[in-house]
Scaffold this motif. Structure first.
Motif, PDB file in Angstrom:
ATOM      1  N   LEU A 253       0.821  -1.206   0.000  1.00  0.00           N
ATOM      2  CA  LEU A 253       0.000   0.000   0.000  1.00  0.00           C
ATOM      3  C   LEU A 253       0.853   1.252   0.000  1.00  0.00           C
TER       4      LEU A 253
ATOM      5  N   PHE B 122     -27.814  -3.628  10.456  1.00  0.00           N
ATOM      6  CA  PHE B 122     -27.214  -3.224  11.733  1.00  0.00           C
ATOM      7  C   PHE B 122     -28.045  -3.679  12.938  1.00  0.00           C
TER       8      PHE B 122
ATOM      9  N   ARG C  27     -28.068  -7.317  13.563  1.00  0.00           N
ATOM     10  CA  ARG C  27     -26.757  -7.804  13.982  1.00  0.00           C
ATOM     11  C   ARG C  27     -26.328  -7.238  15.334  1.00  0.00           C
TER      12      ARG C  27
ATOM     13  N   ASP D  80     -25.449  -4.143  15.787  1.00  0.00           N
ATOM     14  CA  ASP D  80     -24.252  -3.379  15.492  1.00  0.00           C
ATOM     15  C   ASP D  80     -24.594  -1.918  15.233  1.00  0.00           C
TER      16      ASP D  80
ATOM     17  N   SER E 187     -24.603   0.754  17.206  1.00  0.00           N
ATOM     18  CA  SER E 187     -23.962   1.883  17.881  1.00  0.00           C
ATOM     19  C   SER E 187     -22.773   2.412  17.093  1.00  0.00           C
ATOM     20  N   LEU E 188     -21.999   1.556  16.508  1.00  0.00           N
ATOM     21  CA  LEU E 188     -20.814   2.040  15.792  1.00  0.00           C
ATOM     22  C   LEU E 188     -21.100   2.144  14.305  1.00  0.00           C
ATOM     23  N   ARG E 189     -21.399   1.024  13.689  1.00  0.00           N
ATOM     24  CA  ARG E 189     -21.559   1.017  12.243  1.00  0.00           C
ATOM     25  C   ARG E 189     -22.872   1.662  11.808  1.00  0.00           C
TER      26      ARG E 189
ATOM     27  N   ALA F 168     -22.201   5.261  11.675  1.00  0.00           N
ATOM     28  CA  ALA F 168     -21.387   5.566  10.502  1.00  0.00           C
ATOM     29  C   ALA F 168     -22.235   5.500   9.234  1.00  0.00           C
ATOM     30  N   PHE F 169     -23.199   4.585   9.222  1.00  0.00           N
ATOM     31  CA  PHE F 169     -24.100   4.446   8.081  1.00  0.00           C
ATOM     32  C   PHE F 169     -24.860   5.753   7.847  1.00  0.00           C
TER      33      PHE F 169
ATOM     34  N   PHE G 151     -24.127   8.662   8.968  1.00  0.00           N
ATOM     35  CA  PHE G 151     -23.147   9.719   8.658  1.00  0.00           C
ATOM     36  C   PHE G 151     -22.854   9.704   7.157  1.00  0.00           C
TER      37      PHE G 151
ATOM     38  N   GLY H  73     -13.030   4.846  18.679  1.00  0.00           N
ATOM     39  CA  GLY H  73     -14.154   4.312  17.917  1.00  0.00           C
ATOM     40  C   GLY H  73     -14.067   2.804  17.735  1.00  0.00           C
ATOM     41  N   GLY H  74     -12.944   2.347  17.231  1.00  0.00           N
ATOM     42  CA  GLY H  74     -12.797   0.934  16.906  1.00  0.00           C
ATOM     43  C   GLY H  74     -12.567   0.078  18.135  1.00  0.00           C
TER      44      GLY H  74
ATOM     45  N   GLY I  57     -15.519   1.468  20.928  1.00  0.00           N
ATOM     46  CA  GLY I  57     -16.895   1.501  20.473  1.00  0.00           C
ATOM     47  C   GLY I  57     -17.604   2.824  20.697  1.00  0.00           C
TER      48      GLY I  57
ATOM     49  N   ILE J 116     -13.685   8.952  10.293  1.00  0.00           N
ATOM     50  CA  ILE J 116     -14.592   7.827  10.500  1.00  0.00           C
ATOM     51  C   ILE J 116     -14.500   6.833   9.351  1.00  0.00           C
TER      52      ILE J 116
ATOM     53  N   MET K 142     -13.311   2.630   9.186  1.00  0.00           N
ATOM     54  CA  MET K 142     -14.445   1.766   8.837  1.00  0.00           C
ATOM     55  C   MET K 142     -14.133   0.965   7.580  1.00  0.00           C
TER      56      MET K 142
ATOM     57  N   THR L 243     -11.887  -1.878  11.783  1.00  0.00           N
ATOM     58  CA  THR L 243     -11.723  -1.180  13.060  1.00  0.00           C
ATOM     59  C   THR L 243     -11.102  -2.045  14.148  1.00  0.00           C
ATOM     60  N   MET L 244     -10.934  -3.329  13.889  1.00  0.00           N
ATOM     61  CA  MET L 244     -10.531  -4.207  14.982  1.00  0.00           C
ATOM     62  C   MET L 244      -9.029  -4.180  15.269  1.00  0.00           C
ATOM     63  N   THR L 245      -8.232  -3.821  14.294  1.00  0.00           N
ATOM     64  CA  THR L 245      -6.790  -3.843  14.512  1.00  0.00           C
ATOM     65  C   THR L 245      -6.158  -2.508  14.115  1.00  0.00           C
ATOM     66  N   TRP L 246      -4.919  -2.323  14.514  1.00  0.00           N
ATOM     67  CA  TRP L 246      -4.209  -1.081  14.189  1.00  0.00           C
ATOM     68  C   TRP L 246      -3.994  -0.952  12.692  1.00  0.00           C
ATOM     69  N   LEU L 247      -3.934  -2.090  11.996  1.00  0.00           N
ATOM     70  CA  LEU L 247      -3.651  -2.063  10.571  1.00  0.00           C
ATOM     71  C   LEU L 247      -4.819  -1.456   9.786  1.00  0.00           C
TER      72      LEU L 247
ATOM     73  N   VAL M 150      -4.461   1.079   6.668  1.00  0.00           N
ATOM     74  CA  VAL M 150      -4.833   0.689   5.302  1.00  0.00           C
ATOM     75  C   VAL M 150      -5.880   1.658   4.748  1.00  0.00           C
TER      76      VAL M 150
ATOM     77  N   VAL N 230     -19.861  -0.353   5.535  1.00  0.00           N
ATOM     78  CA  VAL N 230     -20.496  -0.692   6.803  1.00  0.00           C
ATOM     79  C   VAL N 230     -21.637  -1.681   6.597  1.00  0.00           C
TER      80      VAL N 230
ATOM     81  N   PRO O 214     -18.589  -5.262   7.167  1.00  0.00           N
ATOM     82  CA  PRO O 214     -18.438  -4.563   8.446  1.00  0.00           C
ATOM     83  C   PRO O 214     -17.049  -4.718   9.073  1.00  0.00           C
TER      84      PRO O 214
END
Lengths: 422, 290, 240, 315
Positions: free
Chosen positions: A18, B90, B93, B95, B97-99, B102-103, B105, D50-51, D54, D245, D249, D253-257, D261, D294, D298
């Protein structure tokens, strides 16, 4: 939490790929070497808050390029415009101009529309000693003090003061002389500067400032503000506003019955046909700044031909149908540059800069001469008054007499009708 | 420069403004307060409503408010569609609160840019006979431009209130997030109830948009300015109470108007939002909360 | 004599106009097996929420091991040794079963992640019969496995007082027996257990003492035999 | 082991960046890369709250702008050097993050999101009315004429941003793998359960808002020197909030990568789009991608890639 080594390596490979892609992609673009045409580069607001102005300016510049090429180009070469959308966002400007200069290798550069989008390009121009033509920047060079910056808006050598000179010069001539002044303006770059000028004039004329407030651009209803102004019973009301608030303040003033001898001054937006045709007779009596109106005193050579070409395509482009305010100046700022190139037979920016400083230019907005700071040597901010507006038709705003010029002396085409309301 | 005349006028102007704020907020009162759907794109849909009213007004000269009314079914349908996607992607699932945020938004952004693509960023205005007219009651002058939206907002508020109290579906909507048991006893399918309610919430945006363009010029990205205000009103109004929304909106309108008149308009938005932050900190259940 | 481990005194909780708990007073001795029963909506879970610190009561006090914990936050209570499972399982859905246990081990029991913690996790999982699922994602567990995970996670907090909130709902009778056996072993190790349960057979078999709640009030308390004989309890369950 | 490879790679990246500034003359790449790296910092900062935790922050632009304006104030008052600006901006933004968290984090998560919206407006109003830093009319910031080791200031800024980006990603990565990270993940998954398992949720959330705010402020600190003219409208530009954001997304959101990316991809795409397709479509792409991801993916790009790898391995 326990990932296998293979996957990790793949994740790293992805990250690495990337980064390589970033650098590679950044290099990609419609880049071309300095080729046959003379290339004029700029960023312009084609999206975002300033897009209405930016698109109109671009249209005018394209007409200039067409006109120039029809007449044989510059130095016998064609001219071509190279431009990018700055999205009305100053953050994009430094990148755009470095790209123009170091990758597209343009020969000449001009600015985008407005102070916010001119200023971020200045350090780049200064580090490369380039001639930089500015389009509607207010007092940009005050900070940078750069020799090769030239600005086409006819604000004059002292932009802040010259902006409202007409309004206050005319106020002096009222009988009886006005004593009190209300100043109101938006919390934004232009209006703040215009208000500073207005305060200085008020002090010089010994006017008592009875109201001096700013409002946020997001204001919904202007009646409380106009009412508060009314409560101070000012003789003069100076407004420095942007298009939506100009409309809001004007409507509120009509509804409340604002009383003043003179009302207006620095209201942006009342110059646009789209707003004029919505407000109609409500405009009568307003005195406001302007840069060009179809009055006999301002009938410069070439202006009507230009406007005809502009108006023929304006509808399709979705920009201001009449195009009196900005487009002639957008045409002129490249016109000045083109004339300098032709006269010096050079693309050397040192030579061009010196030439522009020392000469007068014949443009569609009349004769232009630049002072030491790159502003017009003499101000030509017009003070006009809306008179005899009968309905909301577009046609009447193309007629002389609908906005008479009251200042400066040289261009006057009518007399002030006052008071605004009493 | 304090005078009684000025004070009275400032309060009246604030009340009128508050009426309009109510109209903008009601949709969110339903979606956020009643359904727990945090639709931050609501103001963007209000702007969409302004543009549909503008379009009809410019093309056929139809009164903008009537145009807004005519478009409510279309907005209702959009609302139903959005809720279906939201629910399937969402809510089911778990989900949201976060996604889910964002949706909405992203949706807000898409509506805004779509408007720019179609109409450009120019300010748009409408024509209507009452724009520019004023009626006076003694020393208090009331611009028709503000009075018409205000009256309309009141009618909207009362109509919604009656709907929620008197009809079966209305009561189901009021129960949907608070009282699953009651809903089951009523024999209503919560997803269908929420779908209907979200449709109604979005339909209000059509009317509110029409009011907005009657009050002043509109451009596509204006919706953002209302996000904070609208949420402030819904939260202060006690999350989901129609009457509370009205009172909170009027209060905010009057505060903004008084600040603009006596202190300096510059600080009006900060005063309103400071109020919200303060309320969130000390009384999160709203001024009129349960 | 030692003070009771848990003293709930005049506990009151209102939701708006609805009184969920009305001056409930209960004392639970150290090492006891205590049952809490009552019809739906009688306030059992509300009481547990007040004890564990999820809800703040409107009146009354809670003393744990002699100290007043009424205003203490939930995580502090957990660290003192009050651990609970939830009636509706609340697993950490993005984590594996092992990681689910690591959270209370690290935060409540003060363990460091390392070889030691692996042993602990293994031991607890073996106890509840989830050792096969250690690396499985918590979100993918069956309802029964989730209930076991609730119990396992509460155990990982190394509780002094374990509150089991309907851990056996929906389980088969052999599974109920398994869980009961686990709770009995824990109790033998000195852990005080409060059991909230609908399955009468289990409560009656397990508990030394039982309190009955109805409409937010404690209507009876005593040994299982006394409760079975109590006319008020019968009324509460079967109606007039 | 890749865990050990991170820091050597990180340091190599920084050295490569500095090397690049000495080799490559064309300034444009540095202007463009600066913006992309700035988004790496912003997206990473957003993702910590956020990630990992939450909690949605809609006010990233405000934290960024506070960092930028903190720099402006210090430049105007003391002509302070860049490292001081970065530290001070981080401190101020971090404090604002802490205060916002303290005001709202005891409530449901969505109130925090709304509060960040309101906060952005309050702060913008404040800056608009603060004349010392230029107020509504904006302010000019002149870059220092020369800088040690670099032949142009933008190259220096690029190198600085590279260091900040690597540091931000490093911090995010350490959090993710620490006890703190597991606590935050527990809060994200179920806050009540986390609290009952001994996780001091309020304190951890405050820590997360503070770290996130600090990093956003740090991202904004060099910005006045980059743009040289700063006004509230552009500093509080919504595009920062949207990108902060959208990037995590889309990346995952689960990892630093994930945010890295997302920022590299979206940031680069935007830079390229700015100089190719000059149209609103550019903005539309961000919105559509955000909504599309999203709904359909997700877990973002990183999640998709992992899934594909896992599936591939099974075969």
């Amino acid at each position: 939490m326990t990932r296998t080594g293979g996957e990790r390596i793949r994740a790293w490979a992805l990250a690495g790929a990337l980064i390589v892609a970033t650098i590679g992609a950044a290099a990609w673009g419609p880049g071309a070497r300095a080729a046959d045409p003379i290339r004029v580069g700029f960023g312009m607001a084609l999206t975002g808050g300033l897009a209405a102005a930016g698109k109109a300016a671009l249209l005018a510049m394209e007409i200039w390029a067409q006109d120039t090429n029809d007449a044989g180009g510059l130095l016998g070469r064609e001219v071509a415009l190279v431009y990018y959308d700055d999205q009305s966002n100053p953050a994009n400007v430094p990148g755009i101009y470095t790209k123009l200069l170091s990758i597209d290798q343009v020969d000449l550069v001009v600015s985008g529309y407005g102070t916010n989008l001119i200023a971020p390009a200045m350090p780049i121009m200064m580090s490369r000693d380039l001639v930089f033509m500015g389009l509607f920047g207010l007092a940009v060079n005050e900070q940078f003090d750069y020799d090769n910056y030239f600005q086409i808006m006819p604000a004059g050598p002292d932009p802040r003061l010259d902006w409202s000179r007409g309004f206050f010069s005319l106020a002096e001539t009222l009988a009886p002389k006005p004593k009190t002044l209300a100043i109101v303006g938006a919390d934004a770059e232009f209006s703040r500067n215009a208000m500073i000028g207005a305060r200085a004039h008020a002090e010089a004329a010994a006017l008592e400032i009875v109201y001096d407030r700013t409002y946020p651009p997001a204001t919904v209803d202007y009646s409380p503000i106009v009412r508060a102004i009314q409560a101070t019973k000012p003789n003069l009301v100076y407004v420095a506003s942007y298009p939506p608030d100009s409309v809001g303040i004007l409507r509120a003033a009509k509804e409340i019955g604002l009383k003043a001898r003179m009302f207006g001054g620095g209201m942006v937006g009342l110059q646009y046909a789209s707003i004029q045709t919505k407000l109609g007779p409500m405009l009568n009596g307003i005195v406001n700044y302007d840069f060009w109106v179809p009055e006999p005193t301002l009938n410069f050579p070439g202006i009507n031909e230009f406007l005809a070409k502009y108006q023929a395509v304006a509808g399709d482009a979705g920009v201001d149908p009449l195009g009196y305010y900005l487009p002639p100046y957008a045409y002129s700022y490249v016109q000045v540059l083109g004339q300098a190139v032709e006269a010096t037979q050079s693309l050397d920016h040192k030579i061009l800069g010196a030439y522009i400083h020392g000469h007068e230019f014949d443009t569609v907005v009349g004769k232009v001469e630049f002072g030491a700071n790159g502003e017009w040597a003499r101000t030509r901010v017009l003070l006009v008054q809306f008179q005899g507006i009968e309905d909301k038709s577009l046609e009447q705003f193309t007629r002389p007499g609908s906005r008479v010029v009251l200042y400066p002396e040289e261009w006057v085409s009518g007399t002030l009708d006052y008071p605004y309301a009493e | 420069m304090f005078t009684f005349d000025l004070l009275a006028n400032a309060i009246v102007a604030g009340v009128l403004l508050g009426g309009f704020y109510t109209a903008v907020s009601l949709g969110l009162t339903i979606a956020f307060g009643r359904l727990d759907v945090v639709n931050i794109a609501h103001p963007a849909f209000v702007i969409l409503g302004s543009y549909t009213a503008y379009m009809v007004n410019a093309a056929f000269g139809v009164d903008p408010v009537l145009a807004g009314l005519a478009f409510t079914p279309a907005f209702f349908a959009i609302g139903v569609g959005i809720y279906r996607v939201y629910h399937a992607s969402f809510e089911r699932r778990g989900d949201e609160s976060l996604r889910g945020l964002a949706f909405f938004f992203g949706l807000m952004f898409i509506v805004e840019v779509a408007l720019i693509l179609v109409y450009g960023v120019d300010y748009r205005l409408v024509d209507a006979p009452y724009i520019g007219a004023t009626v006076s009651f003694g020393f208090v002058g009331v611009p028709m431009r503000m009075l018409v939206p205000f009256a309309l907002a009141l009618i909207m508020t009362i109509a919604l209130q009656q709907y929620f109290v008197r009809t079966f579906m209305g009561r189901a909507i009021m129960a949907v997030s608070q009282d699953r048991l009651a809903l089951q006893l009523m024999g209503a399918d919560p997803t269908r109830v929420k779908q209907l309610a979200f449709g109604i919430a979005l339909a209000t945006a059509s009317l509110a948009g029409a009011m907005l363009i009657v009050i002043g010029p509109v451009e596509p990205s204006m919706g953002r300015l209302y996000i904070g205000r609208v949420f402030a009103i819904v939260v202060l109004g006690g999350m989901g109470s129609v009457g509370g929304t009205l009172i909170a909106a009027l209060l905010l309108g009057v505060i903004e108007s008084l600040t603009a008149t006596f202190y300096g308009p510059s600080w009006a938005p900060a005063v309103a939002f400071g109020f919200l932050l303060f309320a969130l900190a000390v009384r999160p259940q709203g001024l009129f909360g349960r | 004599m030692n003070p009771p481990l848990l003293q709930i005194q005049d506990m009151t909780k209102r939701f708006g106009g609805f009184t969920a708990l009305d001056q409930v007073t209960i004392e639970i001795a150290r090492g006891a097996r205590f049952g809490l029963i009552g019809p739906n909506g009688s306030g059992k879970t509300t009481l547990i929420n007040c004890v564990s610190g999820v809800l703040a009561p409107d009146g009354g006090t809670i003393r744990f091991d002699g100290t007043d914990i009424t205003t203490l936050k939930a995580h502090r209570r957990t660290r003192l040794g009050i651990a609970r499972g939830f009636q509706i399982p609340k697993p950490f859905a993005s984590m594996t079963v092992r990681e689910n246990l690591a959270v209370p081990l690290e935060y409540a029991a003060g363990a460091r992640i390392g070889p030691g913690i692996e042993d602990e996790v293994g031991e607890i999982l073996a106890m509840v019969g989830l050792e096969e699922k250690a690396e499985a994602n918590a979100a993918g567990l069956t309802q029964i496995e989730m209930r076991k995970l609730e119990l396992a996670r509460a155990l990982a907090a190394k509780p002094v007082l374990l509150i089991s909130d309907e851990a056996m709902a929906g389980l088969s009778s052999t599974e109920v027996d398994d869980i009961l056996a686990i709770l009995l072993i824990l109790n033998e190790r000195g852990i005080t257990v409060i059991m909230i349960e609908h399955i009468m057979r289990a409560v009656m078999r397990f508990s030394e003492r039982i309190a009955v709640l109805d409409a937010g009030r404690k209507i009876a308390e005593g040994t299982p035999e006394e409760i079975l004989r109590d006319a008020g309890v019968e009324r509460a369950y079967l109606g007039e | 082991m890749a865990a050990k490879a991170f820091w050597p790679v990180a340091i190599a990246l920084i050295l490569a960046a500095i090397g690049l500034t000495q080799l490559l003359a064309n300034e444009y790449y540095f202007f463009a890369a600066y913006v992309v790296l700035q988004f790496v910092v912003l997206a990473t900062a957003w993702n910590i709250l956020g990630g990992y935790t939450g909690y949605v922050n809609f006010g990233s632009a405000a934290f960024f702008a506070v960092g930028a304006y903190c720099s402006v104030a210090l430049i105007k008052a003391f002509d302070a050097p860049l490292p001081v600006l970065i530290l001070a901006a981080g401190a101020v933004s971090g404090l604002i993050g802490l205060a916002t968290g303290y005001l709202t984090l005891r409530l449901k998560g969505v109130y925090f999101a709304i509060a960040t919206l309101a906060l952005a407006i309050v702060l913008e109003t404040f800056i608009t009315n603060w004349d010392f830093v230029g107020g509504a009319s904006g302010t000019f910031v002149l870059r220092p004429k020369e800088v040690w080791l670099f032949d142009s200031y933008i190259k220096f800024l690029f190198a600085v941003m590279m260091v900040l980006a690597v540091a931000a990603v490093g911090i995010a990565r350490s959090i993710e793998r620490s006890k703190l990270g597991r606590g935050l993940a527990a809060i994200r998954d179920d806050e009540v359960a986390a609290e009952c398992m001994g996780v001091p949720t309020l304190r951890l959330k405050l820590l997360a808002t503070t770290i996130s705010g600090t990093l956003m402020g740090v991202a904004g600190a060099p910005y006045p020197y980059y743009v040289t003219y700063l006004d509230p409208l552009s500093a509080f530009n919504l595009s920062y909030a949207v990108n902060a954001i959208a990037m995590p997304m889309i990346g995952g959101t689960m990892t630093w990568l994930g945010p890295v990316v997302g920022a590299l991809l979206l940031g680069t795409a935007q830079q390229v789009a700015t100089v190719t397709i000059s149209s609103e479509l550019n903005l539309l792409i961000v919105g559509v991608m955000l909504v599309g991801f999203v709904i359909l993916a997700p877990e973002g790009i990183v999640g998709l890639v992992r899934k594909t790898i896992r599936r591939g391995r099974r075969r």
